[in-house]
Motif scaffolding. Structure first.
Motif, PDB file in Angstrom:
ATOM      1  N   LYS A 228       0.952  -1.258   0.070  1.00 39.19           N
ATOM      2  CA  LYS A 228      -0.016  -0.101  -0.040  1.00 39.19           C
ATOM      3  C   LYS A 228       0.739   1.255  -0.112  1.00 39.19           C
ATOM      4  CE  LYS A 228      -4.368  -1.540   0.287  1.00 39.19           C
ATOM      5  NZ  LYS A 228      -5.231  -1.122  -1.061  1.00 39.19           N
ATOM      6  N   HIS A 229       0.374   2.414  -0.780  1.00 36.85           N
ATOM      7  CA  HIS A 229       0.936   3.616  -0.614  1.00 36.85           C
ATOM      8  C   HIS A 229       0.361   4.553   0.163  1.00 36.85           C
ATOM      9  CE1 HIS A 229       3.213   2.546  -4.429  1.00 36.85           C
ATOM     10  NE2 HIS A 229       4.081   3.770  -4.116  1.00 36.85           N
ATOM     11  N   LEU A 230       0.994   5.198   0.910  1.00 40.12           N
ATOM     12  CA  LEU A 230       0.516   6.033   2.175  1.00 40.12           C
ATOM     13  C   LEU A 230       1.218   7.568   1.527  1.00 40.12           C
ATOM     14  CD1 LEU A 230       1.071   4.598   5.420  1.00 40.12           C
ATOM     15  CD2 LEU A 230      -0.986   4.723   4.216  1.00 40.12           C
ATOM     16  N   TYR A 231       0.184   8.443   1.339  1.00 39.78           N
ATOM     17  CA  TYR A 231       0.429   9.883   1.250  1.00 39.78           C
ATOM     18  C   TYR A 231      -0.049  10.566   2.654  1.00 39.78           C
ATOM     19  CZ  TYR A 231       0.584   8.276  -3.485  1.00 39.78           C
ATOM     20  OH  TYR A 231       1.084   7.651  -4.669  1.00 39.78           O
ATOM     21  N   ILE A 232       0.938  10.904   3.303  1.00 40.06           N
ATOM     22  CA  ILE A 232       0.837  11.791   4.502  1.00 40.06           C
ATOM     23  C   ILE A 232       1.394  13.000   4.669  1.00 40.06           C
ATOM     24  CG2 ILE A 232       1.207  11.437   6.945  1.00 40.06           C
ATOM     25  CD1 ILE A 232       2.174   8.445   6.453  1.00 40.06           C
ATOM     26  N   GLN A 233       0.624  13.848   5.186  1.00 42.82           N
ATOM     27  CA  GLN A 233       1.092  15.289   5.239  1.00 42.82           C
ATOM     28  C   GLN A 233       1.084  15.713   6.904  1.00 42.82           C
ATOM     29  OE1 GLN A 233      -0.950  19.226   4.282  1.00 42.82           O
ATOM     30  NE2 GLN A 233       0.729  19.569   3.168  1.00 42.82           N
TER      31      GLN A 233
END
Length: 826
Positions: free
Chosen positions: A437-442
């Motif tokens: 899974k790809h996680l895009y976190i800010q």
């Protein structure tokens, strides 16, 4: 008549039987005397029970927020000064209710709310102490609190989580909450428990609702008379089961909510970044006071992180509502209704799409980054699995396959992570499947807050102190001003320097091999910043000599003598070394020189560095003997031939042995840098070399201690010696910290730990400039050194945006590549 008598006697017998049954059920006659004994068991306190816990007669759960729970901590005389005091000074201060410590007869302590129980001693198991404590709670506080918690003095309670947990549960019903137990393997079946009976384990804590305590407390004398085991928590559970009709909570989650660590005295002495530490409400056991304070400090950090996250959510909600209400930004600012003092902070609410560039997209994790990633992943996985139990599945984290990290000082930290996870389904059709899974976190930063100290701080402090009924004397005022001036010195402008006589000597160590012209520039810098103002700073030049006939060697030595004679002090010393150049050997030889005392600060520097007087002040401020070393993050100049910096060319020197003439030429060239302003430090001219650790400030006594034992000398050629040296320091500190924590856990005192436990302070330092020079990477270098060399060389070409605009977008890419080849070849 006979039938009437039979009916009469029958009714009379029924009434008598009912009365006898009621009488026997309540045990009123049997328990009256024993209850009187229990009432006299509590020692006569100098304060009333309510005064002891700072509670008024008017406060009840109906009208007060500080009456949710009463925490009774069982302790003993031997642990009042240590464990009990640690509990009271840490989590005990934030209980959403009140706390008191129950000890044996004659116990007392001025600064603790201690309740001494007459007729109760400190023998183990503390069965009588526990039951008597519960009865005391019932007699004096039953109508004042919703919940009653029985705790040991070696448990840590997260009071914020405890409050959220209890406010969700109905305290008017009989509740008996804790981690359920039925005994260990040896005791199973020997505790006189029925098949449906259990008990709440005492170590992690036991919670009783007001209704439960009301039903159980009148029968405590009977429970004390009928003990079937030697375990206090087992007997409390049996008593609750019998007279309140409720068992301890069977929920599986209670094992993680009320967490017991089975490692004994060493519990929680290792890393605290574990799931159970983060998710639990109570943590048991913590046997030593330092470990209790360590856990408290760590928990405060978790709370601060959570508050920052909540603040961010609120900021975003405000921004969204402003947008939905169509309120112009300018109108809000003009009307003075903005929540933020600066326009930039206001814009911070809106823009979450800006991603900062990073000159090093792929590299090995630093320890701080790895620690931060672990925190992020743990939080993400907790959010993913928040409803997993209801759905009959769970997702487990395995490893990071790769990731990108970019930071913008205004907007926050952005992460793109490719994770390997395992999907487990344990209901219906069971399965275990690996997934990516790809996680895009800010992770956005919250608002920066400033606190201004007024000029009348002395008067303000004196006024507040006098208002407390005490007198702010002249001696106290003088001491306060002295401390305030020391704080002011830390933030004083550059023109305010510490007098040389009041500061430890700094010794610059400069490894040198060749680089004659650059060395002349460095000496010009040293003369201007150090020698002319008579700073308490020396210089040791570790000079590698490969050819004794080289005329530059003679010029270097003559120039050193010239400067020493000019300024009438032996400020510059040369150490001659022979053989293949090794920065580690050069530094280590200088460190062991008799020219440096144990109380001197050593600053490792390179010949390509330009420094200012601010550098000297920062070295002294950030280097602390036996505690901290300073690793400044240097500003590194881009290649001026590529990014077109407005910089004069390197001057040509005179031939021969005319060292003084050449020195004057380079001194004029150095003045170009000396006259540069802060505008020199910007994204167009260079970057902060955060991956470089070559410049180090450390006391000699620290670098020569038995754990570090000098600088690394086993690295030949370019680079890597600074990384290995940093790893040596970190390893030494990590080993000492672990040794200290384990020593504390085992009850031993470890002395002189500070001499080996060195913190590392890193900060961008705009007063240190690394002037560009071409880097020729030898392919014969060790693999890691060669890769580091190529990476450093690539980083100095220019920032990505500038190179893209100047070459790629202008279709001059081939020209750009040919110029790079020329630079590398040279």
């Amino acid at each position: 008549m006979t039938q009437h008598l039979k009916l009469f006697y029958g009714l009379l017998g029924a009434v008598i039987g009912l009365c006898i049954g009621t009488f026997l059920k309540s045990f009123n006659t049997m328990e009256t005397i024993t209850q009187c004994d229990l009432l006299s068991a509590a020692s006569v306190q100098l304060k009333s029970p309510l005064q002891l816990i700072n509670l008024t007669d008017e406060e009840t759960p109906v009208n007060s927020q500080r009456t949710l729970v009463f925490v009774g901590v069982m302790t003993s005389k031997d642990f009042l000064e240590s464990r009990a005091k640690s509990v009271y000074n840490t989590w005990g201060k934030s209980v959403p209710g009140r706390i008191a410590f129950f000890s044996s007869e004659g116990s007392a302590m001025d600064d603790l709310p201690v309740i001494a129980l007459n007729g109760v001693d400190d023998r183990y198991p503390p069965q009588r102490k526990s039951f008597t404590m519960l009865h005391y709670m019932y007699e004096h506080y039953i109508d004042k609190f919703e919940w009653f918690l029985r705790a040991d003095d070696d448990v840590f309670i997260k009071t914020d989580k405890l409050e959220k947990f209890l406010r969700r549960i109905d305290s008017t019903k009989a509740q008996f909450i804790g981690q359920a137990g039925r005994g260990n393997n040896e005791e199973f079946g020997l505790l006189s428990l029925e098949y449906d009976e259990n008990f709440c384990m005492g170590g992690p804590g036991i919670i009783l609702s007001r209704q439960t305590l009301k039903q159980v407390a009148p029968h405590i004398p009977t429970c004390l008379k009928n003990l079937y085991s030697t375990h206090e928590d087992v007997e409390v559970g049996r008593c609750v089961q019998k007279f309140a009709g409720t068992a301890c909570t069977w929920n599986y989650e209670m094992q993680s909510i009320f967490h017991h660590n089975s490692t004994g005295n060493r519990a929680f002495s290792g890393s605290l970044k574990k799931k159970e530490v983060h998710s639990a409400i109570t943590l048991h056991p913590i046997k030593r006071s330092p470990l209790m304070h360590r856990m408290y400090a760590y928990n405060l950090g978790l709370i601060a992180t959570d508050l920052r996250q909540q603040s961010l959510y609120l900021h975003r909600d405000i921004a969204q509502m402003i947008s939905l209400l169509q309120i112009p930004k300018t109108n809000m600012l003009a009307r003075g209704v903005s929540l933020f003092s600066e326009k930039d902070n206001y814009n911070f609410l809106y823009d979450h799409d800006i991603l900062a560039s990073n000159a090093n997209p792929k590299r090995k994790f630093e320890a701080s980054i790895k620690e931060g990633l672990e925190d992020v992943i743990r939080e993400i996985m907790e959010n993913i699995n928040v409803y997993s139990r209801q759905r009959g599945r769970v997702i487990e984290y395995r490893e990071i396959l790769y990731g990108y990290s970019r930071v913008n000082s205004i907007h926050g930290h952005d992460l793109i992570l490719d994770l390997l996870l395992v999907y487990k389904k344990y209901r219906g059709k069971k399965m275990t499947v690996p997934v990516r899974k790809h996680l895009y976190i800010q992770r956005s930063f919250t608002e920066t807050r400033f606190r201004e100290i007024t000029n009348d701080i002395n008067n303000d402090v004196e006024t507040q102190y006098n208002s407390s009924g005490l007198k702010f004397t002249d001696k106290m005022k003088s001491l306060f001003n002295e401390k305030l001036n020391k704080i002011s010195d830390l933030y004083a402008p550059e023109t305010r320097r510490l007098p040389s006589s009041d500061a430890d000597k700094i010794v610059f160590i400069l490894p040198l091999s060749g680089r004659y012209e650059i060395f002349l520039r460095f000496l010009s810098n040293f003369e201007d910043v150090i020698l002319k103002p008579s700073e308490n700073v020396d210089l040791i030049v570790s000079l590698f000599i490969n050819n004794s006939t080289d005329p530059n060697i003679s010029s270097i030595l003559q120039l050193i003598d010239y400067l020493n004679n000019k300024y009438h002090r032996q400020s510059i010393v040369s150490i001659k070394l022979y053989g293949e150049f090794s920065r580690g050997v050069a530094i280590n030889t200088a460190i062991q020189s008799s020219k440096i005392s144990n109380n001197d600060i050593i600053f490792l520097i390179d010949v390509d560095i330009i420094f200012t007087s601010l550098t000297i002040r920062r070295i002294r401020q950030n280097t602390i003997r036996n505690k901290q070393i300073y690793l400044p993050i240097v500003f590194s100049e881009y290649n001026p031939d590529i990014v077109s910096l407005n910089r004069p060319p390197m001057p040509k020197l005179n031939g021969g042995n005319n060292f003084l003439s050449n020195y004057r030429i380079m001194s004029k060239y150095y003045m170009f840098y000396a006259n540069q302003t802060a505008d020199f430090v910007n994204n167009e001219s260079g970057y902060f070399r955060e991956f470089g650790y070559g410049l180090v400030s450390i006391y000699k006594c620290d670098i020569m201690n038995s754990k570090i034992n000098g600088f690394v000398t086993d690295v030949k050629g370019w680079g890597l010696e600074d990384v290995k040296f940093l790893e040596r320091i970190l390893t030494a500190s990590y080993q000492v910290q672990n040794q200290y924590i384990l020593s504390v856990a085992e009850g031993n005192e470890m002395k002189n730990i500070s001499s080996h436990n060195l913190d590392i302070f890193r900060s961008p330092d705009s007063s240190l400039w690394h002037i560009f020079h071409n880097i020729a990477c030898d392919s014969n270098l060790e693999k890691n050194q060669y890769k580091m060399c190529l990476g450093t060389s690539a980083s100095t070409l220019g920032n990505f945006r500038l190179l893209k605009e100047k070459y790629i977008l202008q279709n001059d890419f081939m020209e750009f590549m040919s110029r790079i080849k020329e630079i590398v070849a040279n």
